[in-house]
Write an enzyme that holds these catalytic residues in place. Structure first.
Site, PDB file in Angstrom:
ATOM      1  N   GLU A  96     -16.294  50.138  94.190  1.00  0.00           N
ATOM      2  CA  GLU A  96     -16.131  51.338  93.254  1.00  0.00           C
ATOM      3  C   GLU A  96     -16.844  51.094  91.834  1.00  0.00           C
ATOM      4  O   GLU A  96     -16.522  50.025  91.316  1.00  0.00           O
ATOM      5  CB  GLU A  96     -14.686  51.792  93.191  1.00  0.00           C
ATOM      6  CG  GLU A  96     -14.267  52.153  94.661  1.00  0.00           C
ATOM      7  CD  GLU A  96     -12.427  52.115  94.537  1.00  0.00           C
ATOM      8  OE1 GLU A  96     -12.090  53.148  95.057  1.00  0.00           O
ATOM      9  OE2 GLU A  96     -11.829  51.623  93.972  1.00  0.00           O
ATOM     10  N   CYS A 116     -11.642  40.701  95.525  1.00  0.00           N
ATOM     11  CA  CYS A 116     -11.462  39.509  94.457  1.00  0.00           C
ATOM     12  C   CYS A 116     -10.739  38.187  94.754  1.00  0.00           C
ATOM     13  O   CYS A 116      -9.571  38.625  95.753  1.00  0.00           O
ATOM     14  CB  CYS A 116     -10.724  40.231  93.199  1.00  0.00           C
ATOM     15  SG  CYS A 116     -10.664  39.298  91.751  1.00  0.00           S
ATOM     16  N   LEU A 223      -5.195  38.765  79.758  1.00  0.00           N
ATOM     17  CA  LEU A 223      -4.217  37.883  79.168  1.00  0.00           C
ATOM     18  C   LEU A 223      -2.864  38.443  79.708  1.00  0.00           C
ATOM     19  O   LEU A 223      -1.917  37.699  80.409  1.00  0.00           O
ATOM     20  CB  LEU A 223      -3.742  37.783  77.656  1.00  0.00           C
ATOM     21  CG  LEU A 223      -3.336  36.766  77.051  1.00  0.00           C
ATOM     22  CD1 LEU A 223      -3.642  36.747  75.520  1.00  0.00           C
ATOM     23  CD2 LEU A 223      -1.804  36.790  77.094  1.00  0.00           C
ATOM     24  N   CYS A 341      -7.040  51.521  85.279  1.00  0.00           N
ATOM     25  CA  CYS A 341      -7.118  50.292  85.602  1.00  0.00           C
ATOM     26  C   CYS A 341      -6.238  49.496  86.381  1.00  0.00           C
ATOM     27  O   CYS A 341      -5.016  49.847  86.701  1.00  0.00           O
ATOM     28  CB  CYS A 341      -6.633  49.609  83.836  1.00  0.00           C
ATOM     29  SG  CYS A 341      -6.643  47.714  83.741  1.00  0.00           S
TER      30      CYS A 341
END
Length: 349
Positions: A96, A116, A223, A341
């Site tokens: 995507e 991933c 982070l 996100c």
């Protein structure tokens, strides 16, 4: 003359590769530069349009090569104007890309892998598993195809910014990502300023050092918590690449001029949103010229985490700002089409 069974894909090649290809086909080396101009600047999808290359040489190219541009298989538009595109990935999986319009800006969030390997607990991409690395051709295809759709009637720039924040860990596929950055920033390619490009990473070393040494693009580090043990629970990459080691490396570079360093901090209710985490974050990144982007957690299936409240996010932002660290709360975009996100999983909507 018949078309070869395994044609060479030109998209994703750099100038030297295109020159070598031209020479292998009995053409002068400068034909490689002409190919780069047609593919990257003019964005043609047919050899017939390359009218400064002889008919004989175009026939050789037609029979031995393909340009390699592919249209998306589907697209979805959010109520806020964000558009998500599905492209072919690896092993039959989809990847995507997300185009985020914002006044005079058009930012494309690009995928670098099919899935991933980082397996972050809170990320739909990581939880979907890993199918393989994308080639430079598959990555640059997202950029050229979406860009051409935005600005169909002009060769002027269309996308204003690229962020490698889509599916995958860009530094886990560094050589292909770096090749795309070269195409984007080289005079023979798109000739973009590196200031228009941001690469996001969990902090994969030593590829992060190579990125910092070999490019001038902006860097965004995922982070999410200054607490090492909590970060390891949420992000298994913490074990191999401790955030303290990442910070130590970053402190050896100068981010006070044109290159920008940012930290991404997704906020979860009751997990990393209190004043103690804010203090620990200040202590961790103190001395770095950077900014912190606070991101509301977007719920995904199978994850019990809840987003922090707006009040907590404002408190956190104000604390960082009061301690000299520029901090903003990033607006959520595309959540209704699973494009915000942490929501990309190659499943469309």
């Amino acid at each position: 003359m018949s078309v070869t069974e395994n044609p060479v894909v030109l998209l994703g090649m750099d100038l030297d590769e295109l020159k070598r290809l031209a020479i292998s086909g009995g053409m002068p080396a400068f034909t490689g530069k002409q190919l780069a101009e047609w593919i990257y600047k003019k964005r043609v999808t047919s050899f017939d349009k390359m009218n400064n290359i002889s008919k004989k040489n175009r026939e050789w190219l037609e029979n031995n090569c393909v340009i390699g541009r592919e249209a998306p298989s589907a697209k979805f538009k959010s109520s806020d104007g964000t558009i998500k595109y599905l492209f072919n990935g690896v092993k039959g999986k989809k990847i995507e890309s997300v185009m985020i319009p914002d006044h005079d800006r058009a930012t494309l969030c690009v995928s670098s892998q099919s899935g991933c390997r980082m397996n972050c607990y809170f990320c739909a991409t990581g939880r979907s598993g890993f199918s393989g690395n994308l080639t430079a051709a598959q990555i640059i295809n997202q950029i050229l195809t979406v860009g051409s759709e935005i600005n169909k009637d002009s060769e002027d720039d269309d996308l204003t910014n690229i962020v490698f924040m889509g599916m995958g860990e860009p530094l886990d596929n560094f050589q292909e990502v770096k090749k795309v950055i070269d195409i984007l920033t080289s005079s023979w390619g798109l000739a973009w300023s590196p200031k228009r490009i941001t690469v996001s990473t969990v902090g994969k070393l030593p590829q992060l050092k190579e990125l910092l040494d070999d490019t001038k693009v902006h860097v965004a580090v995922s982070l999410h918590t200054p607490n090492a043990s909590l970060r390891e629970q949420m992000m298994p990459a913490q074990k191999a690449f401790p955030i303290t080691s990442v910070i130590k490396l970053l402190k050896s570079y100068d981010f006070s001029h044109q290159r920008r360093l940012s930290f991404e901090y997704i906020m979860w209710k009751g997990v990393n949103d209190d004043i103690e985490h804010a203090r620990a974050l200040v202590a961790l990144i103190s001395g770095l010229d950077c900014r912190v982007n606070l991101i509301r957690f977007h719920k995904i299936p199978g994850v019990e985490l809840q987003p922090a409240t707006e009040e907590r996010m404002i408190m956190f932002r104000n604390f960082l700002n009061s301690h000299g660290i520029i901090s903003t709360i990033r607006a959520s975009r595309g959540e209704d089409i699973m494009a915000a996100c942490g929501m990309l999983a190659g499943n469309g909507c």
